[in-house]
Design an enzyme around this catalytic site. Structure first.
Site, PDB file in Angstrom:
ATOM      1  N   GLU A  76      -7.816  -6.301   3.026  1.00 17.17           N
ATOM      2  CA  GLU A  76      -8.180  -5.873   3.308  1.00 17.17           C
ATOM      3  C   GLU A  76      -6.244  -5.354   3.048  1.00 17.17           C
ATOM      4  O   GLU A  76      -6.024  -4.156   3.596  1.00 17.17           O
ATOM      5  CB  GLU A  76      -7.384  -6.005   5.131  1.00 17.17           C
ATOM      6  CG  GLU A  76      -7.052  -5.283   5.909  1.00 17.17           C
ATOM      7  CD  GLU A  76      -6.901  -6.055   7.634  1.00 17.17           C
ATOM      8  OE1 GLU A  76      -6.128  -6.050   8.252  1.00 17.17           O
ATOM      9  OE2 GLU A  76      -7.440  -7.924   7.317  1.00 17.17           O
ATOM     10  N   ASP A  77      -5.065  -6.283   2.460  1.00 17.41           N
ATOM     11  CA  ASP A  77      -3.816  -5.784   2.365  1.00 17.41           C
ATOM     12  C   ASP A  77      -3.624  -5.599   0.673  1.00 17.41           C
ATOM     13  O   ASP A  77      -2.499  -5.419   0.989  1.00 17.41           O
ATOM     14  CB  ASP A  77      -3.188  -6.901   2.981  1.00 17.41           C
ATOM     15  CG  ASP A  77      -3.308  -6.694   4.404  1.00 17.41           C
ATOM     16  OD1 ASP A  77      -4.216  -6.337   5.593  1.00 17.41           O
ATOM     17  OD2 ASP A  77      -3.327  -7.913   5.084  1.00 17.41           O
TER      18      ASP A  77
END
Length: 697
Positions: A76-77
């Site tokens: 996600e990051d």
């Protein structure tokens, strides 16, 4: 923050066979991928996944779960991909990381929609592998521990409320009470800062003044049990601050009125010792009736086992006592997670996730964000009761559940077919609330259907979702039936007869899927007479007048079949309107009563002369009566009166029959032109989001 070698050593302590090289690779991977990213606290971002992995080692979880915790934010990051993780760490880890990642991608929706979609994905991911839940709960717990670093108060409030409403109850449902209590405490501090400060301050005061008192009571309990030959370990503590706050709100009492602030835990060697200890304590101190619960013989749905009782100590002091074995205590505090230490290959623990099937059914059948959140919260909150089928099968339900909730808990089809219930052998109303130990026999009928009124008393999310689904299907069928009658009336105004070919062509022109869609659209007033007539016979509405506006001055009623000069009145029991089939009852020295042909009171007319009547050509209006059930929320009555105004119908009477927290029942007198006019109004009401039921009286 845990260093690399410390994390590996923790895993190797309880899992010597763990792949040390793979764990090291995962640690280095997350540090490299998150790089220079920072958290709100100013710490390196990779400190968060490392701490989450540390929480997983405290639960002694398998290495795939530890590695998932380390990598759970990378996709996600960072620039990491699921394919890369699968190549480096295996398909199992990649699947788990993907499951956790899917839960956090909804950022642009409204708060409720985001929460609902987040929850929907969460529950579906859980159903595939419950380790996703364990990692997510640890992730949320660590985020709550650092929540105070977030500067925006509204963001802290949102995260805290979501934690309190979703994640803490989920932790409770899988038996992770340590996680639940800490999440509740941290969320409570943000949501109710004044209440938090007051209660923790009072508890600190009690602790400083009576710290030795708790130890003295614990010692007294231990000595009493030792004299009875039961070897135990006893600990005492204040009740959880959020638990005190909730009790104050529910009972509307002050802190001083809470009498059972102190709670004591007794740990024994065996289940037999638990019951021996219970008997001894009840002999030494007076038991408070209604406060004893046996979760050893009948565990909670999350596997929790313990004996709970409440006693009156010296000076009328009340205290709660929980009695369990040391093994029960270990499983109780970490619930589902504690089972993984004994499972090979991540097999799902038996008996732990029956409630999850109900959640998945709710997810599959609910498409509205508000409904999903409401039903799911009902399904995951605690405070359970236990009831039995006549054959002895156990059903666990929320406190306040009824016979209808019980039926749906057994099976959705049984709930839909329910017509009655026997509770402990006696016929009882379906809205009867169940008590612990009740034996419930559901009486069913194949032709029965769920009733809208059930929504006023059922408490389980599963029951509410199923009832709403069935009621909507029934309402659609009823509206389509009304539409079919209106269609038949409409075709009589066309210059030619309509065949199947013309009907199919009209359906296509109007953008409908089939004939049922068309009838529903007509019945719900989504298409006008003109639109339908033009689609059937183009040009047929060219000379058609606009819809008339009905006013009181234009109204007049004439009846065929009466002797000239004979007086009559429209019956108040059935309120006939032009278009109804009618009959007259004539008694000496009385006006003729005009009834609908299916009026129930006609059976009382054996002493009267019956007259065959019909409406005269001058008839242009009468008063119809409707019973409406509206949602009890601002604006619903205004929406309904707007429907009347749009239909040019005048309200002659309005009576409130019943109101509660959810619904209001009204009876309305409505001046209408004829039966078709009244039928259209009923159709428009049933199509309104403000109305749950509309029927003619």
């Amino acid at each position: 923050m845990l260093r690399q070698y410390e994390l590996v050593e923790r895993v190797k302590e309880y899992a010597p066979e763990a792949d040390e090289a793979l764990l090291n690779r995962a640690y280095v991977y997350t540090v490299q991928k998150h790089g220079t990213q920072k958290r709100a606290s100013g710490d390196p971002y990779f400190s968060h996944p490392v701490e989450v992995a540390g929480l997983m080692t405290e639960l002694k979880l398998d290495q795939q779960t530890i590695i998932t915790a380390l990598l759970h934010d990378t996709v996600e990051d960072t620039l990491a991909t699921t394919e890369e993780i699968e190549k480096l760490f295996g398909a199992d880890v990649a699947r788990l990381v993907d499951g956790v990642t899917k839960l956090s991608k909804i950022e642009v929706m409204t708060e409720n929609e985001r929460a609902a979609e987040n929850l929907r994905k969460f529950l579906l991911a859980m159903s595939e592998d419950l380790r996703v839940l364990l990692v997510k709960l640890a992730d949320r717990l660590h985020n709550m521990r650092t929540l105070h670093f977030i500067k925006k108060p509204e963001k802290r409030q949102r995260i805290a409320r979501e934690t309190m409403e979703i994640y803490a109850p989920l932790a409770e449902r899988v038996g992770m009470y340590e996680y639940m209590r800490e999440m509740q405490l941290l969320a409570f501090e943000q949501i109710e800062p004044e209440g938090y400060a007051t209660i923790t301050g009072r508890l600190a005061q009690i602790r400083s003044q009576e710290g030795g008192h708790v130890d003295a009571i614990a010692l007294a309990i231990k000595q009493a049990l030792a004299e009875a030959g039961v070897s135990v370990e006893v600990t005492g503590r204040e009740k959880h601050p959020y638990s005190i706050w909730r009790k104050m709100k529910e009972r509307h009492v002050s802190f001083e009125q809470i009498t059972d602030i102190m709670a004591f835990r007794v740990l024994t060697d065996s289940a037999d010792d638990c019951y021996r200890a219970l008997g001894t304590l009840h002999q030494h101190w007076q038991m408070i009736p209604g406060r004893f619960k046996d979760y050893i013989s009948t565990p909670k749905s999350n596997g929790y086992q313990s004996l709970h009782t409440a006693l009156i100590y010296e000076n009328s002091m009340r205290m709660e006592v929980q009695i369990r074995t040391r093994e029960m205590h270990r499983l109780n505090e970490f619930g589902l997670a504690a089972h993984w230490a004994y499972k090979q290959g991540g097999a799902r623990p038996d008996g732990q996730v029956g409630w999850l099937r109900d959640l998945i059914e709710i997810v599959d059948t609910t498409h509205d964000a508000e409904e999903l959140l409401e039903n799911t919260k009902l399904a995951i909150y605690h405070d359970r009761i236990f009831a039995f089928t006549p054959k002895g099968s156990l059903q666990q339900l929320p406190k306040g559940a009824t016979a209808v909730d019980f039926a749906y808990a057994v099976h959705t089809d049984l709930g839909n077919a329910t017509v009655g219930a026997k509770i402990n052998g006696r016929h009882m109303p379906l809205r009867t609330r169940l008590n612990n130990g009740d034996v419930v026999e559901i009486i069913k009928s194949e032709g029965s259907e769920p009733q809208l009124s059930w929504l006023g008393f059922v408490v389980t999310g599963k029951a509410r979702a199923a009832i709403r689904r069935a009621v909507r299907a029934k309402e659609r069928a009823e509206v389509a039936e009304i539409g079919s009658k209106l269609f038949d009336e409409l075709t009589t105004r066309l210059p030619q007869r309509i065949g199947k070919k013309a009907l199919n062509a009209a359906i296509a022109k109007l953008g409908m899927d089939d004939e049922e869609d068309l009838m529903f659209a007509i019945g719900s007033a989504h298409v006008t007479d003109r639109e339908v007539m033009e689609a059937l016979v183009p040009g047929s509405t060219a000379t058609m007048p606009e819809d008339p506006e009905w006013t009181r001055s234009e109204k007049a009623i004439s009846i065929k079949g009466l002797t000239p000069g004979m007086g009559f009145e429209l019956a108040k029991c059935c309120h006939p309107v032009p278009g109804d089939r009618i009959v007259g009852l004539r008694r000496p020295d009385h006006k003729v009563e005009v009834h609908t042909i299916d009026c129930l009171t006609l059976a009382d007319g054996v002493d009267a002369d019956w007259l065959d009547l019909s409406w005269g050509s001058r008839t242009t209006g009468a008063t119809g009566r409707l019973r409406l059930v509206l949602y009890n929320r601002p604006g619903t009555l205004a929406e309904v009166t707007q429907i009347f105004a749009n239909a040019h119908a005048n309200v002659s009477a309005l009576n409130i029959v019943q109101r509660d927290d959810h619904f209001g029942t009204y009876e309305v007198g409505l001046e209408v032109a004829d039966l078709a006019h009244l039928t259209r109004i009923v159709a428009a009401l049933r199509a309104s989001a403000a109305v749950t039921d509309a029927e003619r009286i």
